[in-house]
Design a protein around this motif. Structure first.
Motif, PDB file in Angstrom:
ATOM      1  N   ARG A  16     -56.175  -1.711 -63.018  1.00  0.00           N
ATOM      2  CA  ARG A  16     -55.561  -3.018 -63.248  1.00  0.00           C
ATOM      3  C   ARG A  16     -55.219  -3.708 -61.930  1.00  0.00           C
ATOM      4  O   ARG A  16     -55.185  -4.936 -61.851  1.00  0.00           O
ATOM      5  CB  ARG A  16     -54.282  -2.856 -64.092  1.00  0.00           C
ATOM      6  CG  ARG A  16     -54.536  -2.481 -65.550  1.00  0.00           C
ATOM      7  CD  ARG A  16     -53.296  -2.698 -66.400  1.00  0.00           C
ATOM      8  NE  ARG A  16     -52.179  -1.858 -65.986  1.00  0.00           N
ATOM      9  CZ  ARG A  16     -51.928  -0.648 -66.488  1.00  0.00           C
ATOM     10  NH1 ARG A  16     -52.747  -0.138 -67.412  1.00  0.00           N
ATOM     11  NH2 ARG A  16     -50.893   0.055 -66.083  1.00  0.00           N
ATOM     12  N   GLU A  17     -54.953  -2.921 -60.897  1.00  0.00           N
ATOM     13  CA  GLU A  17     -54.508  -3.470 -59.619  1.00  0.00           C
ATOM     14  C   GLU A  17     -55.652  -4.008 -58.754  1.00  0.00           C
ATOM     15  O   GLU A  17     -55.435  -4.872 -57.904  1.00  0.00           O
ATOM     16  CB  GLU A  17     -53.738  -2.407 -58.826  1.00  0.00           C
ATOM     17  CG  GLU A  17     -52.422  -1.962 -59.442  1.00  0.00           C
ATOM     18  CD  GLU A  17     -51.317  -2.996 -59.259  1.00  0.00           C
ATOM     19  OE1 GLU A  17     -51.550  -4.015 -58.598  1.00  0.00           O
ATOM     20  OE2 GLU A  17     -50.205  -2.774 -59.797  1.00  0.00           O
ATOM     21  N   ILE A  32     -52.594   4.739 -56.107  1.00  0.00           N
ATOM     22  CA  ILE A  32     -51.899   3.652 -56.781  1.00  0.00           C
ATOM     23  C   ILE A  32     -50.729   3.148 -55.936  1.00  0.00           C
ATOM     24  O   ILE A  32     -50.491   1.937 -55.844  1.00  0.00           O
ATOM     25  CB  ILE A  32     -51.425   4.083 -58.196  1.00  0.00           C
ATOM     26  CG1 ILE A  32     -50.768   2.914 -58.935  1.00  0.00           C
ATOM     27  CG2 ILE A  32     -50.482   5.262 -58.122  1.00  0.00           C
ATOM     28  CD1 ILE A  32     -51.681   1.742 -59.216  1.00  0.00           C
ATOM     29  N   ASP A  33     -50.015   4.058 -55.284  1.00  0.00           N
ATOM     30  CA  ASP A  33     -48.888   3.650 -54.431  1.00  0.00           C
ATOM     31  C   ASP A  33     -49.386   2.902 -53.198  1.00  0.00           C
ATOM     32  O   ASP A  33     -48.787   1.907 -52.768  1.00  0.00           O
ATOM     33  CB  ASP A  33     -48.085   4.879 -53.995  1.00  0.00           C
ATOM     34  CG  ASP A  33     -47.471   5.631 -55.175  1.00  0.00           C
ATOM     35  OD1 ASP A  33     -47.119   4.970 -56.179  1.00  0.00           O
ATOM     36  OD2 ASP A  33     -47.352   6.863 -55.096  1.00  0.00           O
ATOM     37  N   ARG A  37     -50.502  -0.631 -54.128  1.00  0.00           N
ATOM     38  CA  ARG A  37     -49.360  -1.514 -54.370  1.00  0.00           C
ATOM     39  C   ARG A  37     -48.674  -1.908 -53.071  1.00  0.00           C
ATOM     40  O   ARG A  37     -48.244  -3.061 -52.909  1.00  0.00           O
ATOM     41  CB  ARG A  37     -48.375  -0.830 -55.327  1.00  0.00           C
ATOM     42  CG  ARG A  37     -48.875  -0.808 -56.771  1.00  0.00           C
ATOM     43  CD  ARG A  37     -48.043   0.080 -57.659  1.00  0.00           C
ATOM     44  NE  ARG A  37     -48.462  -0.024 -59.057  1.00  0.00           N
ATOM     45  CZ  ARG A  37     -48.131   0.849 -60.004  1.00  0.00           C
ATOM     46  NH1 ARG A  37     -47.379   1.912 -59.706  1.00  0.00           N
ATOM     47  NH2 ARG A  37     -48.556   0.682 -61.244  1.00  0.00           N
ATOM     48  N   GLY A  90     -59.986  -4.187 -68.733  1.00  0.00           N
ATOM     49  CA  GLY A  90     -59.130  -3.322 -67.918  1.00  0.00           C
ATOM     50  C   GLY A  90     -59.805  -2.673 -66.735  1.00  0.00           C
ATOM     51  O   GLY A  90     -59.153  -1.972 -65.961  1.00  0.00           O
ATOM     52  N   HIS A 104     -53.761  10.110 -60.317  1.00  0.00           N
ATOM     53  CA  HIS A 104     -52.416   9.680 -60.713  1.00  0.00           C
ATOM     54  C   HIS A 104     -52.435   8.203 -61.115  1.00  0.00           C
ATOM     55  O   HIS A 104     -52.886   7.352 -60.358  1.00  0.00           O
ATOM     56  CB  HIS A 104     -51.466   9.906 -59.530  1.00  0.00           C
ATOM     57  CG  HIS A 104     -50.039   9.551 -59.804  1.00  0.00           C
ATOM     58  ND1 HIS A 104     -49.280  10.216 -60.740  1.00  0.00           N
ATOM     59  CD2 HIS A 104     -49.234   8.601 -59.262  1.00  0.00           C
ATOM     60  CE1 HIS A 104     -48.064   9.710 -60.749  1.00  0.00           C
ATOM     61  NE2 HIS A 104     -48.015   8.725 -59.867  1.00  0.00           N
ATOM     62  N   GLU A 105     -51.962   7.907 -62.317  1.00  0.00           N
ATOM     63  CA  GLU A 105     -51.910   6.542 -62.848  1.00  0.00           C
ATOM     64  C   GLU A 105     -53.256   5.837 -62.706  1.00  0.00           C
ATOM     65  O   GLU A 105     -53.359   4.694 -62.226  1.00  0.00           O
ATOM     66  CB  GLU A 105     -50.808   5.726 -62.151  1.00  0.00           C
ATOM     67  CG  GLU A 105     -49.401   6.203 -62.469  1.00  0.00           C
ATOM     68  CD  GLU A 105     -48.331   5.245 -61.962  1.00  0.00           C
ATOM     69  OE1 GLU A 105     -48.537   4.005 -62.064  1.00  0.00           O
ATOM     70  OE2 GLU A 105     -47.309   5.714 -61.458  1.00  0.00           O
ATOM     71  N   GLU A 148     -55.300   4.497 -64.871  1.00  0.00           N
ATOM     72  CA  GLU A 148     -55.462   3.230 -65.596  1.00  0.00           C
ATOM     73  C   GLU A 148     -54.835   2.078 -64.822  1.00  0.00           C
ATOM     74  O   GLU A 148     -55.419   0.984 -64.717  1.00  0.00           O
ATOM     75  CB  GLU A 148     -54.815   3.331 -66.976  1.00  0.00           C
ATOM     76  CG  GLU A 148     -55.543   4.235 -67.948  1.00  0.00           C
ATOM     77  CD  GLU A 148     -54.784   4.353 -69.263  1.00  0.00           C
ATOM     78  OE1 GLU A 148     -54.230   3.336 -69.718  1.00  0.00           O
ATOM     79  OE2 GLU A 148     -54.734   5.464 -69.818  1.00  0.00           O
ATOM     80  N   ALA A 149     -53.659   2.318 -64.273  1.00  0.00           N
ATOM     81  CA  ALA A 149     -52.958   1.280 -63.516  1.00  0.00           C
ATOM     82  C   ALA A 149     -53.751   0.887 -62.277  1.00  0.00           C
ATOM     83  O   ALA A 149     -53.762  -0.284 -61.879  1.00  0.00           O
ATOM     84  CB  ALA A 149     -51.564   1.767 -63.117  1.00  0.00           C
ATOM     85  N   LEU A 150     -54.429   1.851 -61.677  1.00  0.00           N
ATOM     86  CA  LEU A 150     -55.216   1.585 -60.479  1.00  0.00           C
ATOM     87  C   LEU A 150     -56.318   0.569 -60.777  1.00  0.00           C
ATOM     88  O   LEU A 150     -56.590  -0.322 -59.965  1.00  0.00           O
ATOM     89  CB  LEU A 150     -55.807   2.890 -59.950  1.00  0.00           C
ATOM     90  CG  LEU A 150     -56.505   2.858 -58.591  1.00  0.00           C
ATOM     91  CD1 LEU A 150     -55.573   2.329 -57.508  1.00  0.00           C
ATOM     92  CD2 LEU A 150     -57.002   4.257 -58.222  1.00  0.00           C
TER      93      LEU A 150
END
Length: 239
Positions: A142-143, A103-104, A107, A190, A135-136, A138-140
């Motif tokens: 979305r990105e 995820i980092d 981004r 999502g 790690h994160e 769900e956010a991954l």
């Protein structure tokens, strides 16, 4: 432009990795694919792996003849990144490296892209089955969208059920997918997952390391330049 991000330990990079990338490039018209060796892979912190510098060098060798394949320093050790940017040593204090989380990395990469660029995350289905533990996770989703290299033995239901819990369809929805092979697209609120077929090669980094230790040829497993590097640097001789 469609951009691909392909991360991993790459210990070492092999024909299975490049076949996945080539298949994704052709099917999704990827103008560029960033190969990102992890400095500290989150799921392999207890395993002994070759140094980041050896693994990055092998990625650079394996991708040098493909214009769209770019070896990336996105997850390089901090001191390495400082030298690459400034051209000088001593610009960063050595610190105990933390795990590299996708995820980092995603981004950071997106900060360098244009708003019109479209980012795809490349991954094999064996790794994807554990994506909910990342790690994160769900956010991954979305990105970026995912391109998952499928292989026989996996169903579309397996792909759907591997998603993070909040993105996962209800069992009543996935039940009809149990007998459907993992191919096509899975578009859910999502999460967007594209299944890439016919790129799987039965090659593993473990088998390559075992072959080196047994002094067997690597011609069918890795790029010739990578095989020469492994031999020259004496990598993987002991298991």
């Amino acid at each position: 432009m469609n951009i691909g991000l392909f991360g991993g330990t790459f210990d070492p990079i092999h024909h299975g990795h490049t076949a996945l990338a080539q298949g994704a490039q052709e099917q999704f018209q990827l103008g560029c694919i960033h190969f990102v060796p992890a400095n500290v892979p989150p799921h392999k912190q207890r395993h002994v792996i070759a140094s980041y510098f050896h693994r990055y060098a092998m990625v650079a060798l394996a991708t040098m003849n493909e214009k769209a394949f770019v070896p990336s320093l996105l997850e390089a050790p901090a001191e390495c990144t400082a030298i690459a940017v400034t051209g000088k040593k001593g610009q960063a204090e050595p610190t105990k490296p933390g795990a590299n989380y996708s995820i980092d990395t995603v981004r950071r990469l997106k900060q360098t892209l244009k708003k019109s660029d479209h980012l795809f995350f490349l991954i094999g289905i064996d790794a994807f089955k554990d994506i909910a533990t990342w790690h994160e996770a769900e956010a991954l989703f979305r990105e970026c969208e995912f391109i998952v290299a499928s292989r026989p033995g996996y169903s579309l239901a397996d792909v759907a059920n591997a998603l993070p819990e909040k993105l996962r369809p209800k069992s009543a929805v996935t039940k009809p997918f149990v007998k459907q092979p993992a191919k096509g697209d899975l578009v859910l609120p999502g999460a967007t997952v594209h299944l890439l077929e016919n790129v799987h090669k039965d090659i593993s980094a473990t088998a390559i390391r075992d072959a080196v230790a047994a002094k067997k040829p690597l011609t069918k497993l890795v790029d010739a330049a990578v095989a020469d590097y492994i031999k020259k640097m004496g990598l993987y001789r002991s298991r």
